[in-house]
Scaffold this motif. Sequence first.
Motif, PDB file in Angstrom:
ATOM      1  N   VAL A 389       0.843  -1.199   0.000  1.00  0.00           N
ATOM      2  CA  VAL A 389       0.000   0.000   0.000  1.00  0.00           C
ATOM      3  C   VAL A 389       0.875   1.244   0.000  1.00  0.00           C
ATOM      4  CG1 VAL A 389      -1.707   1.314   1.314  1.00  0.00           C
ATOM      5  CG2 VAL A 389      -1.912  -1.178   1.133  1.00  0.00           C
ATOM      6  N   HIS A 390       1.904   1.248   0.838  1.00  0.00           N
ATOM      7  CA  HIS A 390       2.852   2.359   0.888  1.00  0.00           C
ATOM      8  C   HIS A 390       4.235   1.851   0.478  1.00  0.00           C
ATOM      9  CE1 HIS A 390      -0.025   4.897   2.932  1.00  0.00           C
ATOM     10  NE2 HIS A 390      -0.161   4.026   3.912  1.00  0.00           N
ATOM     11  N   PRO A 391       4.969   2.596  -0.310  1.00  0.00           N
ATOM     12  CA  PRO A 391       6.363   2.232  -0.568  1.00  0.00           C
ATOM     13  C   PRO A 391       7.224   2.685   0.616  1.00  0.00           C
ATOM     14  CG  PRO A 391       5.820   4.222  -1.767  1.00  0.00           C
ATOM     15  CD  PRO A 391       4.559   3.789  -1.084  1.00  0.00           C
ATOM     16  N   PRO A 392       8.233   1.920   0.989  1.00  0.00           N
ATOM     17  CA  PRO A 392       9.096   2.364   2.094  1.00  0.00           C
ATOM     18  C   PRO A 392       9.887   3.606   1.701  1.00  0.00           C
ATOM     19  CG  PRO A 392      10.018   0.412   1.039  1.00  0.00           C
ATOM     20  CD  PRO A 392       8.668   0.636   0.429  1.00  0.00           C
ATOM     21  N   THR A 393      10.142   4.475   2.664  1.00  0.00           N
ATOM     22  CA  THR A 393      10.968   5.653   2.392  1.00  0.00           C
ATOM     23  C   THR A 393      12.447   5.323   2.514  1.00  0.00           C
ATOM     24  OG1 THR A 393      10.642   6.314   4.701  1.00  0.00           O
ATOM     25  CG2 THR A 393       9.206   7.317   3.068  1.00  0.00           C
ATOM     26  N   GLY A 394      12.733   4.133   2.986  1.00  0.00           N
ATOM     27  CA  GLY A 394      14.112   3.658   3.076  1.00  0.00           C
ATOM     28  C   GLY A 394      14.117   2.145   3.154  1.00  0.00           C
ATOM     29  N   GLY A 395      15.157   1.500   2.605  1.00  0.00           N
ATOM     30  CA  GLY A 395      15.205   0.044   2.620  1.00  0.00           C
ATOM     31  C   GLY A 395      14.408  -0.561   1.479  1.00  0.00           C
ATOM     32  N   THR A 396      14.260  -1.888   1.499  1.00  0.00           N
ATOM     33  CA  THR A 396      13.573  -2.598   0.415  1.00  0.00           C
ATOM     34  C   THR A 396      12.644  -3.670   0.969  1.00  0.00           C
ATOM     35  OG1 THR A 396      15.370  -4.232   0.220  1.00  0.00           O
ATOM     36  CG2 THR A 396      15.491  -2.259  -1.182  1.00  0.00           C
ATOM     37  N   ILE A 397      11.572  -3.929   0.205  1.00  0.00           N
ATOM     38  CA  ILE A 397      10.670  -5.050   0.470  1.00  0.00           C
ATOM     39  C   ILE A 397      10.521  -5.787  -0.847  1.00  0.00           C
ATOM     40  CG2 ILE A 397       8.382  -5.790   1.223  1.00  0.00           C
ATOM     41  CD1 ILE A 397       8.104  -3.249   2.788  1.00  0.00           C
ATOM     42  N   THR A 398      10.916  -7.049  -0.877  1.00  0.00           N
ATOM     43  CA  THR A 398      10.863  -7.818  -2.118  1.00  0.00           C
ATOM     44  C   THR A 398      10.035  -9.081  -1.931  1.00  0.00           C
ATOM     45  OG1 THR A 398      12.897  -9.024  -1.555  1.00  0.00           O
ATOM     46  CG2 THR A 398      13.134  -6.983  -2.826  1.00  0.00           C
ATOM     47  N   VAL A 399       9.416  -9.529  -3.026  1.00  0.00           N
ATOM     48  CA  VAL A 399       8.737 -10.813  -3.062  1.00  0.00           C
ATOM     49  C   VAL A 399       9.351 -11.606  -4.209  1.00  0.00           C
ATOM     50  CG1 VAL A 399       6.894  -9.804  -4.468  1.00  0.00           C
ATOM     51  CG2 VAL A 399       6.530 -12.008  -3.338  1.00  0.00           C
ATOM     52  N   GLY A 400       9.917 -12.744  -3.877  1.00  0.00           N
ATOM     53  CA  GLY A 400      10.597 -13.533  -4.900  1.00  0.00           C
ATOM     54  C   GLY A 400      11.738 -12.792  -5.549  1.00  0.00           C
ATOM     55  N   GLY A 401      12.405 -11.902  -4.784  1.00  0.00           N
ATOM     56  CA  GLY A 401      13.527 -11.145  -5.307  1.00  0.00           C
ATOM     57  C   GLY A 401      13.154  -9.900  -6.084  1.00  0.00           C
ATOM     58  N   VAL A 402      11.857  -9.595  -6.240  1.00  0.00           N
ATOM     59  CA  VAL A 402      11.394  -8.425  -6.976  1.00  0.00           C
ATOM     60  C   VAL A 402      10.773  -7.432  -5.994  1.00  0.00           C
ATOM     61  CG1 VAL A 402       9.843  -7.574  -8.778  1.00  0.00           C
ATOM     62  CG2 VAL A 402      10.962  -9.787  -9.045  1.00  0.00           C
ATOM     63  N   SER A 403      11.151  -6.168  -6.126  1.00  0.00           N
ATOM     64  CA  SER A 403      10.602  -5.145  -5.244  1.00  0.00           C
ATOM     65  C   SER A 403       9.099  -5.014  -5.452  1.00  0.00           C
ATOM     66  CB  SER A 403      11.270  -3.787  -5.528  1.00  0.00           C
ATOM     67  OG  SER A 403      10.631  -2.753  -4.811  1.00  0.00           O
ATOM     68  N   LEU A 404       8.358  -4.869  -4.356  1.00  0.00           N
ATOM     69  CA  LEU A 404       6.910  -4.695  -4.460  1.00  0.00           C
ATOM     70  C   LEU A 404       6.564  -3.475  -5.316  1.00  0.00           C
ATOM     71  CD1 LEU A 404       5.597  -5.401  -0.828  1.00  0.00           C
ATOM     72  CD2 LEU A 404       5.563  -6.914  -2.808  1.00  0.00           C
ATOM     73  N   GLY A 405       7.394  -2.433  -5.242  1.00  0.00           N
ATOM     74  CA  GLY A 405       7.137  -1.216  -6.003  1.00  0.00           C
ATOM     75  C   GLY A 405       7.292  -1.400  -7.495  1.00  0.00           C
ATOM     76  N   ASP A 406       7.942  -2.487  -7.939  1.00  0.00           N
ATOM     77  CA  ASP A 406       8.121  -2.736  -9.372  1.00  0.00           C
ATOM     78  C   ASP A 406       6.982  -3.547  -9.972  1.00  0.00           C
ATOM     79  OD1 ASP A 406      10.474  -1.360  -9.501  1.00  0.00           O
ATOM     80  OD2 ASP A 406      11.741  -3.111  -9.149  1.00  0.00           O
ATOM     81  N   LEU A 407       6.101  -4.074  -9.120  1.00  0.00           N
ATOM     82  CA  LEU A 407       5.013  -4.911  -9.620  1.00  0.00           C
ATOM     83  C   LEU A 407       3.812  -4.060  -9.989  1.00  0.00           C
ATOM     84  CD1 LEU A 407       5.125  -7.863  -7.052  1.00  0.00           C
ATOM     85  CD2 LEU A 407       5.940  -7.890  -9.404  1.00  0.00           C
ATOM     86  N   PRO A 408       3.206  -4.288 -11.165  1.00  0.00           N
ATOM     87  CA  PRO A 408       1.951  -3.592 -11.489  1.00  0.00           C
ATOM     88  C   PRO A 408       0.904  -3.915 -10.421  1.00  0.00           C
ATOM     89  CG  PRO A 408       2.815  -4.776 -13.389  1.00  0.00           C
ATOM     90  CD  PRO A 408       3.620  -5.213 -12.215  1.00  0.00           C
ATOM     91  N   LEU A 409      -0.030  -2.985 -10.215  1.00  0.00           N
ATOM     92  CA  LEU A 409      -0.996  -3.156  -9.132  1.00  0.00           C
ATOM     93  C   LEU A 409      -1.813  -4.430  -9.275  1.00  0.00           C
ATOM     94  CD1 LEU A 409      -2.257   0.501  -8.634  1.00  0.00           C
ATOM     95  CD2 LEU A 409      -0.729  -0.810  -7.157  1.00  0.00           C
ATOM     96  N   ASP A 410      -2.228  -4.773 -10.522  1.00  0.00           N
ATOM     97  CA  ASP A 410      -3.030  -5.980 -10.681  1.00  0.00           C
ATOM     98  C   ASP A 410      -2.213  -7.227 -10.355  1.00  0.00           C
ATOM     99  OD1 ASP A 410      -1.393  -5.615 -12.844  1.00  0.00           O
ATOM    100  OD2 ASP A 410      -2.858  -6.252 -14.345  1.00  0.00           O
ATOM    101  N   ARG A 411      -0.924  -7.208 -10.682  1.00  0.00           N
ATOM    102  CA  ARG A 411      -0.065  -8.348 -10.351  1.00  0.00           C
ATOM    103  C   ARG A 411       0.238  -8.368  -8.854  1.00  0.00           C
ATOM    104  NH1 ARG A 411       3.760 -11.855 -12.618  1.00  0.00           N
ATOM    105  NH2 ARG A 411       4.263 -13.319 -10.926  1.00  0.00           N
ATOM    106  N   LEU A 412       0.431  -7.185  -8.271  1.00  0.00           N
ATOM    107  CA  LEU A 412       0.734  -7.104  -6.844  1.00  0.00           C
ATOM    108  C   LEU A 412      -0.365  -7.753  -6.020  1.00  0.00           C
ATOM    109  CD1 LEU A 412       2.361  -6.012  -4.421  1.00  0.00           C
ATOM    110  CD2 LEU A 412       1.110  -3.864  -4.675  1.00  0.00           C
ATOM    111  N   ARG A 413      -1.633  -7.525  -6.385  1.00  0.00           N
ATOM    112  CA  ARG A 413      -2.740  -8.062  -5.599  1.00  0.00           C
ATOM    113  C   ARG A 413      -2.895  -9.571  -5.747  1.00  0.00           C
ATOM    114  NH1 ARG A 413      -1.615  -5.024  -2.799  1.00  0.00           N
ATOM    115  NH2 ARG A 413      -2.196  -2.823  -2.763  1.00  0.00           N
TER     116      ARG A 413
END
Length: 587
Positions: A389-413
């Motif tokens: 829902v929110h991108p981090p202002t520092g650091g990273t959050i990844t799923v399967g090695g891919v940043s959540l912020g790089d995933l299109p919204l439909d794929r993210l859900r």
Amino acid sequence: MTTLLPVADTTQVRRYAGGLFRRNPRALAVVIGLHALAAVAGLVGPRLLGELVESIQHGARAGTIDRLAAWIAGFVLLQAILTRFAFLASARLGERVLAELREEFVERVLALPLSTVERAGSGDLLTRTTRDVDALSRCVRLAVPETLIAVVLGTLVVAAMVAVSPVLALPLLVAVPILVAGTRWYLRRAPAAYLKQNATYSTVTDGLAETVEGARTVDALRRQRQRLARTDADLRRTFLAEKYTLFLRTVWFPIVEVGYVLPVVATMLVGGLLLLRGTVTLGQLTAAVVYAQMLIDPVDRLLSWLDELQVGAASLARLLGVAESEPERSTAKTPAGTGIEVRGVRFEYVPGREVLHGIDLTLTPGERLAVVGPSGAGKSTLGRLLAGVHPPTGGTITVGGVSLGDLPLDRLRTEVALVSQEHHVFIGSVRDNVAMVRPGAAEPQVHAALAAVHALDWALALPDGLATEVGVGGHPLSAAQAQQIALARLVLADPHTLVLDEATSLLDPRAARDLERSLAAVLHGRTVVAIAHRLFSAHDADRVAVVEDGRITELGSHDELVAANGPYAALWRSWHGERATEQIIQR
């Protein structure tokens, strides 16, 4: 504090508006062609009228006069018929363009990140979807076709006047400096003024929405005077904004009115002098004066609708600005697994005020993690970051090695889904409310999803079963039932990772515990992050993360943390004491 959504610049508005009409070239050509033919038919009449005057002057026979009168009547009728079909074609084109624009706007709104909507507040988005869409609808349906007609008709009238007598067309230039100077003065001020005016409408709507939604709180804290003062201040700003745009119109309109009259007067004066000298005929003068009079209509139409075009352009800029809010997301990367890694994550809602400080966490596929801690520690914020829902202002959050912020919204859900304490029942049947995450879901799948959240029995008992209409104006549902509908959607959506932020808070403790155990069985093999104040969720989890002051201070299983006798053990003892007290009171 809310932050209004962006507004598109003038270049973007012009490019988009032009693109809308270029998508329908054939319809646009038909509209222009019909209006041009109607204008030509209308221009024949004054020329024939001039011949009629000359014929009478030279003593023409009655048959000649009757023939010319019949031709004039015929062209007037032809103009009426062509004008009717031209307006129909314009209306069809306008509706088609407006439909495309509305569909694209809805797509943009639905693609907005939830964090963007929350920062902007409901008032701004609501104003754009209602008032701005309505204003643009009027502009597309009326202002654009009327402006197009005015340009075509005005051009042909001037051409016809030049054909009658180039000398008699010169007096038209008298109006040019007045109209150009007045219109430039207006256009330099109008766009920004109308954008500001529309922004004040957003502020008013936002304030009223807050007051209505928080009516009970306002009443309990006796804040009626403060809310009234806020509304009065918002309305005052709207009044001043509208007063300024009205001032612009009251200056501009009288200027252009003078510009309408001068060409007719000048044509009559100059034409009269030329007629006395024998330079032009009476027929030419008659036609020129009629053409000068006819020119008033397209010029008046053009300048009158120019004001509406400014309103429409401001509304279009606000609608297009919604797209500017959506961050660019890469579609090329595909997660190589379902594990989630959180590394050095920091987050702040307000610059300079961090809520989370250096969070490190690894979620293994199929794990059930409970996040606990005191109120205000940052649990829900962490959950929202894990759900993208929110991108981090520092650091990273990844799923399967891919940043959540790089995933299109439909794929993210499809990767991570969030169910919070908030829930919404849409207007429609119970079946539609559950199956909206998978419109093609079969009936047994919908039943299974409802059964998983203990909602199937009461749903089937409704007046029309799963076909019962719910939502605004439909069959009323309790808050607990609405929450179960939201959880059933989640079960049917079937993401590999779920973030439950107090998702069972509206159920009583015993029902909530039974529901969470049922969910755990149904969602077996999926990663579940449960943010909870009821610690039985933590007791059933594989691991427990204790969040205090924006940091994870403890991480381990329930038994390990109780044995460690740290913050979690203190929370557990405190919660058990409260539960015991509740049971004694109930007895």
